[in-house]
Design an enzyme around this catalytic site. Sequence first.
Site, short mmCIF file in Angstrom:
data_model
loop_
_atom_site.label_atom_id
_atom_site.label_comp_id
_atom_site.label_asym_id
_atom_site.label_seq_id
_atom_site.Cartn_x
_atom_site.Cartn_y
_atom_site.Cartn_z
N LYS A 63 0.80 -1.06 0.12
CA LYS A 63 -0.12 0.03 -0.13
C LYS A 63 0.89 1.17 -0.06
CE LYS A 63 -3.53 -0.46 -0.40
NZ LYS A 63 -4.44 -0.70 -1.66
N GLY A 64 2.20 1.23 -0.57
CA GLY A 64 2.88 2.22 -0.53
C GLY A 64 3.04 2.95 -2.01
#
Length: 306
Positions: A63-64
Amino acid sequence: MLWTVLLALLVLLLLQTQLSVCLRELRSGGSSSSVYSPPSSSSSFYNATQQRLPGAIIIGVRKGGTRALLEMLNLHPDVEVAKAEVHYFNVEEHYRRGLAWYRAQMPFTVPGQLTVEKTPGYFAAPQVPARVSDMNPAVRLLLIVRDPAERLISDYTQVLHNRLTRHKPYKPLEELLLHKGHIDPGYKALQRSLYHQHLARWLEVFPREQIHVVDGDALIRDPFPELRKAERFLDLPPRINPSNFYYNTTKGFYCLLSAGHDKCLDESKGRPHAPLSTQALKKLCRYFRKPNKLFFEMVGRSFAWC
């Protein structure tokens, strides 16, 4: 009649020329190295397509912004990417299948192109750094990071969405994040945001200059500067331009434009975050202050995180 004979002779000469070039390539051995090297005129003429091990891997973070980074790098003509997350180094069932299986998951490339794979689960998996090094100690690693508090909330939001899609219940974020009013260090999404702990394991195996840190928040605000830095790190000639990006006001983020075709990330990107109270967010930010400082010291730069 004369023109037909001349045309046939011309075709034969062209075929003979191509055959001689192919034979020279075969005698020279034809490079199959996964390490990136600049394309040559002979290799582009002789289209020796095959699947190669990656010369670069996007290792995280979850989720970066790993998908966005992969799609943006794929704009480069000298880059081919694995379309799906392979999970070779962090899933035992896959790892037991060996490098031949891993190579078979890669795209076909010609000599001089760089193969890139991304699996964000690699970053936090303790066994992965040594396994990657065993494959290729010179492989280049890209790590894209974002505000760890925002990353945690996005992580929870994805899990929540997946659970609701399968009609399964899931606890509110604050119930998972807090225990008796304090941050619960056992919460897995929290542990994934402790970047310094995971990076320390990678630095035991790889030198710092072999790991390029991408600012995920900056990539979303203005992609081009971060992509130019990534090109330099990967020793790629500068081919990605500001004209490859345009801001989609409906989606609220940048989309990609190449050869007259546009591409936006799927609907899961930019999904509204699950709610978290202001008080809980402040506790989370305080919790991350020391881990963030340690990470900043490790990478030699700071980020505008909460």
